[in-house]
Write a protein that holds these residues in place. Sequence first.
Motif, PDB file in Angstrom:
ATOM      1  N   HIS A  41       0.890  -1.262  -0.068  1.00 20.84           N
ATOM      2  CA  HIS A  41       0.228  -0.115   0.007  1.00 20.84           C
ATOM      3  C   HIS A  41       0.760   1.252  -0.037  1.00 20.84           C
ATOM      4  O   HIS A  41       1.888   1.370   0.778  1.00 20.84           O
ATOM      5  CB  HIS A  41      -0.986   0.011   1.256  1.00 20.84           C
ATOM      6  N   ASP A  42       0.603   2.094  -0.700  1.00 22.98           N
ATOM      7  CA  ASP A  42       1.160   3.467  -0.911  1.00 22.98           C
ATOM      8  C   ASP A  42       1.119   4.241   0.394  1.00 22.98           C
ATOM      9  O   ASP A  42       0.091   4.636   0.879  1.00 22.98           O
ATOM     10  CB  ASP A  42       0.691   4.263  -2.272  1.00 22.98           C
ATOM     11  N   GLN A  43       2.188   4.715   0.854  1.00 25.38           N
ATOM     12  CA  GLN A  43       2.207   5.247   2.233  1.00 25.38           C
ATOM     13  C   GLN A  43       1.715   6.660   2.059  1.00 25.38           C
ATOM     14  O   GLN A  43       0.948   6.840   2.779  1.00 25.38           O
ATOM     15  CB  GLN A  43       3.749   5.185   3.095  1.00 25.38           C
ATOM     16  N   GLN A  44       2.145   7.136   1.164  1.00 19.87           N
ATOM     17  CA  GLN A  44       1.564   8.819   1.075  1.00 19.87           C
ATOM     18  C   GLN A  44      -0.114   8.772   0.940  1.00 19.87           C
ATOM     19  O   GLN A  44      -0.394   9.871   1.327  1.00 19.87           O
ATOM     20  CB  GLN A  44       2.528   9.436  -0.152  1.00 19.87           C
ATOM     21  N   ALA A  45      -0.446   7.828   0.168  1.00 17.50           N
ATOM     22  CA  ALA A  45      -1.610   7.874  -0.131  1.00 17.50           C
ATOM     23  C   ALA A  45      -2.771   7.568   1.251  1.00 17.50           C
ATOM     24  O   ALA A  45      -3.603   8.344   1.666  1.00 17.50           O
ATOM     25  CB  ALA A  45      -2.140   6.806  -1.131  1.00 17.50           C
ATOM     26  N   ILE A  46      -2.009   6.786   1.914  1.00 17.73           N
ATOM     27  CA  ILE A  46      -2.466   6.389   3.355  1.00 17.73           C
ATOM     28  C   ILE A  46      -2.639   7.596   4.100  1.00 17.73           C
ATOM     29  O   ILE A  46      -3.518   7.869   5.037  1.00 17.73           O
ATOM     30  CB  ILE A  46      -2.229   5.116   4.216  1.00 17.73           C
ATOM     31  N   GLU A  47      -1.425   8.388   4.203  1.00 18.17           N
ATOM     32  CA  GLU A  47      -1.161   9.743   4.907  1.00 18.17           C
ATOM     33  C   GLU A  47      -2.361  10.650   4.569  1.00 18.17           C
ATOM     34  O   GLU A  47      -2.811  11.300   5.676  1.00 18.17           O
ATOM     35  CB  GLU A  47       0.191  10.061   4.755  1.00 18.17           C
ATOM     36  N   GLN A  52      -7.073  13.417   5.894  1.00 24.10           N
ATOM     37  CA  GLN A  52      -8.400  14.200   5.413  1.00 24.10           C
ATOM     38  C   GLN A  52      -9.483  13.581   6.399  1.00 24.10           C
ATOM     39  O   GLN A  52     -10.487  14.411   6.680  1.00 24.10           O
ATOM     40  CB  GLN A  52      -8.913  13.808   4.023  1.00 24.10           C
ATOM     41  N   PHE A  53      -9.354  12.453   6.646  1.00 24.11           N
ATOM     42  CA  PHE A  53     -10.345  11.694   7.759  1.00 24.11           C
ATOM     43  C   PHE A  53     -10.509  12.575   8.945  1.00 24.11           C
ATOM     44  O   PHE A  53     -11.452  13.024   9.399  1.00 24.11           O
ATOM     45  CB  PHE A  53     -10.194  10.408   7.941  1.00 24.11           C
ATOM     46  N   MET A  54      -9.277  12.583   9.485  1.00 27.00           N
ATOM     47  CA  MET A  54      -9.137  13.314  10.961  1.00 27.00           C
ATOM     48  C   MET A  54      -9.525  14.836  10.908  1.00 27.00           C
ATOM     49  O   MET A  54      -9.915  15.497  11.665  1.00 27.00           O
ATOM     50  CB  MET A  54      -7.744  12.983  11.791  1.00 27.00           C
ATOM     51  N   GLY A  66     -12.425   9.299   0.794  1.00 27.24           N
ATOM     52  CA  GLY A  66     -11.936   8.015   0.992  1.00 27.24           C
ATOM     53  C   GLY A  66     -13.343   7.133   1.289  1.00 27.24           C
ATOM     54  O   GLY A  66     -14.449   7.389   1.355  1.00 27.24           O
ATOM     55  N   MET A  67     -12.993   5.797   1.502  1.00 34.96           N
ATOM     56  CA  MET A  67     -13.926   4.619   1.825  1.00 34.96           C
ATOM     57  C   MET A  67     -14.480   4.793   3.342  1.00 34.96           C
ATOM     58  O   MET A  67     -13.870   5.416   3.986  1.00 34.96           O
ATOM     59  CB  MET A  67     -13.476   3.427   1.669  1.00 34.96           C
ATOM     60  N   ALA A  68     -15.661   4.321   3.382  1.00 29.82           N
ATOM     61  CA  ALA A  68     -16.191   3.960   4.904  1.00 29.82           C
ATOM     62  C   ALA A  68     -15.001   3.112   5.629  1.00 29.82           C
ATOM     63  O   ALA A  68     -14.538   2.311   4.889  1.00 29.82           O
ATOM     64  CB  ALA A  68     -17.410   3.377   4.654  1.00 29.82           C
ATOM     65  N   LEU A  69     -14.976   3.299   6.524  1.00 31.09           N
ATOM     66  CA  LEU A  69     -13.807   2.803   7.619  1.00 31.09           C
ATOM     67  C   LEU A  69     -14.194   1.292   7.573  1.00 31.09           C
ATOM     68  O   LEU A  69     -13.120   0.494   7.447  1.00 31.09           O
ATOM     69  CB  LEU A  69     -13.686   3.297   8.824  1.00 31.09           C
ATOM     70  N   GLU A  70     -15.431   0.758   7.740  1.00 30.79           N
ATOM     71  CA  GLU A  70     -15.834  -0.529   7.843  1.00 30.79           C
ATOM     72  C   GLU A  70     -15.465  -1.142   6.712  1.00 30.79           C
ATOM     73  O   GLU A  70     -14.756  -2.313   6.631  1.00 30.79           O
ATOM     74  CB  GLU A  70     -17.123  -0.576   8.217  1.00 30.79           C
ATOM     75  N   LEU A  71     -15.580  -0.740   5.453  1.00 25.01           N
ATOM     76  CA  LEU A  71     -15.315  -1.393   4.136  1.00 25.01           C
ATOM     77  C   LEU A  71     -13.798  -1.370   3.768  1.00 25.01           C
ATOM     78  O   LEU A  71     -13.421  -2.287   3.517  1.00 25.01           O
ATOM     79  CB  LEU A  71     -16.031  -0.480   3.006  1.00 25.01           C
ATOM     80  N   ALA A  72     -13.101  -0.248   4.204  1.00 24.02           N
ATOM     81  CA  ALA A  72     -11.766  -0.191   3.730  1.00 24.02           C
ATOM     82  C   ALA A  72     -10.746  -1.298   4.722  1.00 24.02           C
ATOM     83  O   ALA A  72      -9.838  -1.578   4.196  1.00 24.02           O
ATOM     84  CB  ALA A  72     -11.336   1.282   4.363  1.00 24.02           C
ATOM     85  N   HIS A  73     -11.201  -1.688   5.798  1.00 25.29           N
ATOM     86  CA  HIS A  73     -10.724  -2.622   6.815  1.00 25.29           C
ATOM     87  C   HIS A  73     -11.334  -3.964   6.777  1.00 25.29           C
ATOM     88  O   HIS A  73     -10.641  -4.833   7.647  1.00 25.29           O
ATOM     89  CB  HIS A  73     -10.630  -1.841   8.181  1.00 25.29           C
ATOM     90  N   ARG A  74     -12.331  -4.240   5.939  1.00 26.75           N
ATOM     91  CA  ARG A  74     -13.350  -5.399   6.393  1.00 26.75           C
ATOM     92  C   ARG A  74     -12.406  -6.723   5.961  1.00 26.75           C
ATOM     93  O   ARG A  74     -12.636  -7.841   6.805  1.00 26.75           O
ATOM     94  CB  ARG A  74     -14.515  -5.517   5.643  1.00 26.75           C
ATOM     95  N   ARG A  75     -11.423  -6.785   5.209  1.00 18.44           N
ATOM     96  CA  ARG A  75     -10.552  -7.869   4.952  1.00 18.44           C
ATOM     97  C   ARG A  75      -9.390  -7.993   5.894  1.00 18.44           C
ATOM     98  O   ARG A  75      -8.972  -9.274   6.000  1.00 18.44           O
ATOM     99  CB  ARG A  75      -9.946  -7.904   3.350  1.00 18.44           C
ATOM    100  N   MET A  76      -9.278  -7.223   6.788  1.00 16.27           N
ATOM    101  CA  MET A  76      -8.223  -7.166   7.659  1.00 16.27           C
ATOM    102  C   MET A  76      -8.704  -7.749   9.103  1.00 16.27           C
ATOM    103  O   MET A  76      -9.887  -7.413   9.618  1.00 16.27           O
ATOM    104  CB  MET A  76      -7.607  -5.778   7.848  1.00 16.27           C
TER     105      MET A  76
END
Length: 144
Positions: A41-47, A52-54, A66-76
Amino acid sequence: MSKKISLFDQVGGLPTLDRVHKRFYDKMYAHPWLGKFFEGHDQQAIELRQTQFMGVKMGGAMRYPGMALELAHRRMYITLEQLELRQSILRESLEEEHVPEPLIKRWLKIDAAFWGHIKNDSLEEFQQVDLKYERPLIVPNPDA
Ligand code: HEM
């Protein structure tokens, strides 16, 4: 009438969020356990997304596309232990960027308010989630 200053402005606005999240993800990507989640995963994109989220949640005039947090993390498979570990790394980053303690507490409280969207209570429950074509990501603790 005096206008209440947002947490976003109190911490120093966008430059502070940028600096904190750069430092935070440097640590997360280098972490022997949590770092495994970020491979590929690209670090700058996540930063940018985290800022933006916070930024929005702290009352800044920002947009979070970005995506809803539930969706962005659901496979983890993310547990409370991992969320607490992540938050200790976030606290360290905030302290190193000299954010005052009362504002750190408010920042972390907002962060923790979203754990419910991400946290898995058990492996059994996680395995029941319909991931369609996504691959589940379970990262065992290398120290365990
Ligand atoms: C141990 C806990 C966590 C891990 C391992 C983790 C890991 C990740 C990973 C790997 C991504 C990239 C997903 C993708 O692009 O497909 C991501 C995205 C993201 N995470 Fe987390 N995360 C954790 C907790 C949190 C928490 C507590 C928050 C917010 C309070 C958060 C906010 C975000 C945001 C805003 C994104 C961007 C979503 C997007 O690109 O649309 N994460 N996370």
